[in-house]
Design a protein around this motif. Structure first.
Motif, PDB file in Angstrom:
ATOM      1  N   ARG A  44       7.081   3.998   7.308  1.00 16.67           N
ATOM      2  CA  ARG A  44       7.592   3.971   5.926  1.00 16.67           C
ATOM      3  C   ARG A  44       6.623   3.224   5.004  1.00 16.67           C
ATOM      4  NH1 ARG A  44      11.170   4.244   2.026  1.00 16.67           N
ATOM      5  NH2 ARG A  44      11.829   2.389   0.888  1.00 16.67           N
ATOM      6  N   ALA A  45       6.059   2.114   5.474  1.00 16.08           N
ATOM      7  CA  ALA A  45       5.116   1.356   4.659  1.00 16.08           C
ATOM      8  C   ALA A  45       3.870   2.179   4.356  1.00 16.08           C
ATOM      9  CB  ALA A  45       4.733   0.060   5.367  1.00 16.08           C
ATOM     10  N   LEU A  46       3.374   2.903   5.345  1.00 18.74           N
ATOM     11  CA  LEU A  46       2.189   3.734   5.138  1.00 18.74           C
ATOM     12  C   LEU A  46       2.471   4.872   4.168  1.00 18.74           C
ATOM     13  CD1 LEU A  46       0.884   3.876   8.823  1.00 18.74           C
ATOM     14  CD2 LEU A  46      -0.217   2.705   6.903  1.00 18.74           C
ATOM     15  N   SER A  47       3.647   5.493   4.283  1.00 12.86           N
ATOM     16  CA  SER A  47       3.982   6.582   3.369  1.00 12.86           C
ATOM     17  C   SER A  47       4.179   6.075   1.942  1.00 12.86           C
ATOM     18  CB  SER A  47       5.236   7.320   3.852  1.00 12.86           C
ATOM     19  OG  SER A  47       6.343   6.443   3.907  1.00 12.86           O
ATOM     20  N   LEU A  48       4.760   4.884   1.800  1.00  9.20           N
ATOM     21  CA  LEU A  48       4.901   4.299   0.468  1.00  9.20           C
ATOM     22  C   LEU A  48       3.540   3.949  -0.125  1.00  9.20           C
ATOM     23  CD1 LEU A  48       8.010   1.964   0.904  1.00  9.20           C
ATOM     24  CD2 LEU A  48       7.834   3.960  -0.589  1.00  9.20           C
ATOM     25  N   GLY A  49       2.622   3.523   0.751  1.00  6.43           N
ATOM     26  CA  GLY A  49       1.271   3.240   0.269  1.00  6.43           C
ATOM     27  C   GLY A  49       0.593   4.479  -0.281  1.00  6.43           C
ATOM     28  N   LEU A  50       0.774   5.617   0.392  1.00 10.65           N
ATOM     29  CA  LEU A  50       0.211   6.865  -0.119  1.00 10.65           C
ATOM     30  C   LEU A  50       0.884   7.277  -1.427  1.00 10.65           C
ATOM     31  CD1 LEU A  50      -0.264   9.098   3.074  1.00 10.65           C
ATOM     32  CD2 LEU A  50      -1.956   7.715   1.857  1.00 10.65           C
TER      33      LEU A  50
END
Length: 261
Positions: free
Chosen positions: A187-193
């Motif tokens: 989730r953190a990686l997708s929010l970063g994108l």
């Protein structure tokens, strides 16, 4: 002459009622944003920990995997998304390796204590057809299955006093975190994108619709984090930062299986 058994000695067997309550409580997975084809994989989960990890983490993570691999490539350079995907592969492979190490260590401990048969659950196992949309989903499903395999081993070792109750709880907590941390990091990686997409000039990006946002985890304005605290669905702070998850070293095989992590 046969006498009826005292009522306090009669054990009522569960015939799926617990699973039905669990499925009703967790609710159906929202996959409306995922239009890709999927492999259907039949799995059976016996432990309560394995069941809940599957229902709470599997499809939420898959929605975020889909956002990264599909929607991310629609709006960002492919090489940037490739780097994120490599992080995911490294993280999942490391955690599967850790689970395999745990299985070997606890099997050895069972052998040392003369345990030839594991404890079993009286609650009916949960048999489901899992939809696997990507290589990441396949790895996550494998990880959840291995966690489910570990739980009755730990219970057996505690029953036979090879592990203390405190060690049992600590081991279970550590093992469950291997799955929960994947969900939080994804989730953190997708929010970063998503932040990077929104930072692009309007002329350089398409409008991001609500159906292409990272999955909040519970499909509502509020959802509960893994430590029980409510979070806003749009909050950028994940439960566990991806840096700490990806850098978390695996437990060495040489460590005693009976030692608390």
């Amino acid at each position: 002459m046969n006498h009826p058994a005292p009522t306090h000695l009669i054990v009522t067997r569960d015939h799926g009622e617990t699973n039905r309550k669990l499925l009703a409580k967790e609710g159906p997975a929202d996959l409306t944003r995922v239009e890709s084809a999927s492999r259907k994989v039949n799995i059976t989960l016996a432990s309560p920990e394995g069941k809940r990890l599957y229902l709470r983490c599997f499809y939420v993570s898959q929605a975020n995997f889909h956002f990264i691999s599909v929607f991310g490539r629609m709006k960002l350079p492919a090489e940037d998304v490739d780097k994120v995907e490599q992080e995911l592969r490294t993280m999942l492979d490391a955690r599967i390796a850790l689970a395999n190490q745990r299985i070997v260590a606890f099997e050895k401990l069972c052998h040392q204590h003369g345990i030839t048969e594991l404890a079993s659950y009286d609650i009916e196992p949960l048999a489901v057809e899992a939809k696997v949309f990507s290589m990441f989903g396949r790895r996550l499903l494998e990880l959840i299955s291995k966690v489910d395999q570990l739980m009755p081993m730990l219970e057996t070792l505690c029953i036979d006093e090879a592990l203390s109750t405190s060690q049992l709880i600590a081991e279970k907590s550590q093992i469950k975190k291997t799955v929960r941390a994947v969900t939080a990091a994804t989730r953190a990686l997708s929010l970063g994108l998503l932040k990077r997409i929104n930072a692009l000039p309007v002329s350089d990006r398409k409008s991001t619709t609500t159906n292409s946002h990272p999955s909040p985890g519970e499909g509502s304005a509020m959802h509960t984090s893994f430590d029980g605290e409510p979070q806003q669905s749009g909050a950028p702070t994940p439960n566990t930062p991806p840096e700490s998850v990806l850098s978390d070293p695996a437990t060495k095989v040489s460590e005693e299986a009976s030692a608390s992590p």
